[in-house]
Design a protein around this motif. Structure first.
Motif, mmCIF file in Angstrom:
data_model
loop_
_atom_site.group_PDB
_atom_site.id
_atom_site.type_symbol
_atom_site.label_atom_id
_atom_site.label_comp_id
_atom_site.label_asym_id
_atom_site.label_seq_id
_atom_site.Cartn_x
_atom_site.Cartn_y
_atom_site.Cartn_z
ATOM 1 N N ALA A 2 0.828 -1.207 0.000
ATOM 2 C CA ALA A 2 0.000 0.000 0.000
ATOM 3 C C ALA A 2 0.864 1.260 0.000
ATOM 4 O O ALA A 2 1.849 1.352 0.717
ATOM 5 N N GLU A 25 -6.028 10.485 -3.844
ATOM 6 C CA GLU A 25 -6.741 9.254 -3.473
ATOM 7 C C GLU A 25 -6.563 8.203 -4.569
ATOM 8 O O GLU A 25 -6.146 7.064 -4.320
ATOM 9 N N SER A 28 -2.943 7.028 -5.064
ATOM 10 C CA SER A 28 -2.514 6.118 -4.010
ATOM 11 C C SER A 28 -2.912 4.688 -4.362
ATOM 12 O O SER A 28 -2.122 3.753 -4.230
ATOM 13 N N LYS A 29 -4.143 4.524 -4.848
ATOM 14 C CA LYS A 29 -4.610 3.185 -5.229
ATOM 15 C C LYS A 29 -3.836 2.666 -6.435
ATOM 16 O O LYS A 29 -3.378 1.520 -6.461
ATOM 17 N N GLU A 30 -3.705 3.521 -7.450
ATOM 18 C CA GLU A 30 -3.055 3.073 -8.689
ATOM 19 C C GLU A 30 -1.586 2.718 -8.464
ATOM 20 O O GLU A 30 -1.100 1.706 -8.955
ATOM 21 N N SER A 32 -0.253 1.754 -5.734
ATOM 22 C CA SER A 32 -0.203 0.510 -4.977
ATOM 23 C C SER A 32 -0.325 -0.683 -5.916
ATOM 24 O O SER A 32 0.414 -1.661 -5.796
ATOM 25 N N LYS A 33 -1.257 -0.566 -6.837
ATOM 26 C CA LYS A 33 -1.465 -1.664 -7.790
ATOM 27 C C LYS A 33 -0.223 -1.914 -8.640
ATOM 28 O O LYS A 33 0.178 -3.050 -8.866
#
Lengths: 95, 475
Positions: A2, A25, A28-30, A32-33
């Motif tokens: 993460a 936001e 952060s997700k992308e 992490s992926k």
């Protein structure tokens, strides 16, 4: 893996980028992926593998110490948004 | 509580190549802004850097002279930060595999020598220059961007400002000897940063270190460290803590003060430079470079003592600069007294160089000219004190000493008749001193000699003056 919002903010700051709350936001997700995906490489056993400094197996590509003509200054400064006294002009940098 | 300082030094030296590290632009100092730039050093898209072979050779030569291990395998890395002096927004440098490491310099300390470790020497490109004067913004000149540098990082083995000074003097001397850099601080071809922390004597943990910048001379380094060590001890003794920061030396006020830095985060995100391939220095190449090393200062000093019979002190002063040593040797091999040559070099010559801030190769005096001057003294054509006047004239005009002597009418008065006339005049005008002399006051003779010199503007032959005075006074 993460990537926290504060890490995104830190990286953005180093890269001189500004994002909105929503963008951070999403980022952060992308990120992490992406890291999870690349992390797959960690499954490989690299115990006896030398770190790769360069992907092509060549070394010692040199030029001789010879002076070549430089560019004419008009061309050097041609695309600069601001110039002064033959220099690139930037916002005041305080030392 | 007693405290001790732990000091580290980072020295950047511009290498004396003709062209830049990754392109063919000239490295000449002092040209019009942005006239020595091209797409490569401006970091324009689509350009590729190619490493200048001489940069590797010079860095290895410096490394060998500083007793380093030369890496068989080395590579370039990108150091990323944003600052207008850096056109690509990264500097091509070396990170984990520098060209040279684990060297040392020996400096003289009370009661012997001390070895100061050199952690690493790496090659990198210089950044451009920012100008802040006469404008409402900041102006960037990229002529310096891409000039090759070596960065020499010491181990934190230095414990006093004096040792830091000694280390720098020795390092500069070695770099000049190896002719990899001209080490001109006033032109920025040698730059020094230092970091310092203090800790109670007897402890081994390092204190928080402070980086010091804006150090424009070796003396400034020494003074800034002296100030900073006192400051840190005071903070600790008052129960405070040292905050890690970069401080600048304010020469006018004689203090260090906090400064804003380029990159607050100090997070340079190094990664291997994909545009440049690794560097392999084979044993053969290394040995070939080793052969180009000249005699180093310590060896030269010993030789000057044995070969020319110079006192240890003279030998040390003369060999501290290769140019001075070369000048000395050219004179000494053609002149009967090396000691007289060294007296002139350490005396008049050093004084004038110091006063004018010039280097020995920037003044028009050649070794042959100095010898010619010394021979004029030997042959009693001019006196020793007149020689100083002639030397000063030579220093500024580059004129031949013989010509200066003739033009200015400085030829010594060794004509007995002429000098006797002046001696008689002086005796006549100074009855008191004559009386004193006759009463046995030897000192009075010195005064009378002085009067003769004054009368002749220093041109009287001293021996003859003495002789004639005694003759005339005993009449």
């Amino acid at each position: 893996m993460a990537i926290s919002k504060s890490e995104v903010e830190y990286i953005a700051k180093l890269a001189r980028l500004k994002f909105t709350e929503e963008e951070i936001e999403a980022m952060s997700k992308e990120l992490s992926k992406i890291l999870d995906y690349v992390n797959k490489l960690n499954e490989l056993d690299t115990e006896n593998v030398e770190p790769t400094a360069h992907i092509v197996p060549i070394h010692n590509v040199f030029r001789e110490d010879e002076v070549k003509p430089s560019m004419p200054r008009e061309k050097v400064l041609m695309n600069a948004p601001f110039t002064e006294q033959g220099c690139f002009k930037v916002p005041k940098i305080i030392e | 509580m007693k405290y001790e300082a732990v000091i580290g030094l980072e020295v950047h030296a511009e290498l004396l190549t003709d062209s830049k590290i990754f392109c063919g632009c000239s490295t000449k100092f002092g040209s019009e802004p942005n006239t020595q730039v091209c797409p490569v050093c401006l970091g324009l898209p689509g350009t590729l850097p190619v490493l200048n072979k001489k940069v590797v050779e010079y860095a290895v030569r410096a490394g060998l002279a500083l007793n380093c291990t030369i890496a068989n395998f080395s590579k370039m890395d990108r150091k990323n930060y944003f600052y207008p002096d850096l056109p690509k927004a990264y500097q091509i440098s070396q990170y984990d595999l520098p060209l040279c490491s684990n060297g040392y310099i020996e400096i003289e300390v009370e009661g012997g020598t001390k070895r100061i470790g050199i952690k690493r020497i790496h090659i990198e490109e210089d950044a451009g220059k920012l100008l802040h004067e006469g404008t409402d913004g900041s102006l960037v000149d990229y002529n310096r961007a891409g000039v090759p540098l070596i960065e020499i990082v010491s181990e934190p083995d230095i414990s006093t400002p004096e040792e830091a000074y000694q280390y720098l003097v020795k390092l500069k001397s070695i770099l000049e000897y190896t002719e990899v850099s001209d080490c001109k601080m006033q032109e920025g071809s040698l730059r020094v940063d230092t970091n310092v922390s203090v800790r109670p004597v007897g402890t081994t943990d390092l204190g928080t270190k402070i980086e010091l910048k804006n150090l424009n001379s070796f003396k400034a380094v020494q003074k800034a460290l002296e100030y900073e060590i006192k400051r840190q001890i005071k903070v600790l003794e008052e129960g405070g803590t040292i905050v890690q920061e970069t401080r600048r030396w304010n020469e006018a006020k004689g203090i260090t003060e906090p400064m804003r830095t380029k990159e607050e985060a100090h997070d340079y995100r190094y990664f291997p430079e994909p545009d440049l391939v690794p560097i392999i220095v084979t044993e053969e190449w290394k040995e070939e470079i080793r052969k180009t090393l000249p005699e180093m200062p310590d060896a030269k000093r010993e030789r000057f003592i044995t070969q020319y019979g110079l006192p240890e002190y003279d030998a040390k002063v003369i060999t501290s600069s290769k140019k001075m040593a070369d000048f000395f040797e050219k004179c000494a091999s053609n002149y009967h007294s090396p000691k007289i040559v060294s007296n002139w070099l350490m005396g008049e010559f050093a004084r004038l160089l110091n006063d004018t801030g010039r280097e020995i190769d920037e003044v028009p005096i050649t070794p042959d000219m100095l010898i010619e001057l010394l021979k004029l003294v030997d042959d009693n054509v001019i006196s020793g004190s007149i020689a100083k006047t002639v030397f000063e004239e030579m220093f500024f005009t580059g004129k031949n000493p013989q010509i200066i002597v003739e033009e200015k009418g400085l030829r010594q008065i060794a004509d007995e008749g002429e000098l006797r006339r002046i001696v008689r005049k002086v005796i006549e005008e100074n009855p008191k001193s004559v009386e004193d002399y006759k009463k046995g006051k030897e000192k009075a003779l010195g005064f009378l000699v002085g009067q003769v010199m004054k009368e002749t503007k220093g041109k009287a032959n001293p021996q003859l003056t003495n002789q004639l005075l005694r003759e005339e006074l005993s009449k």
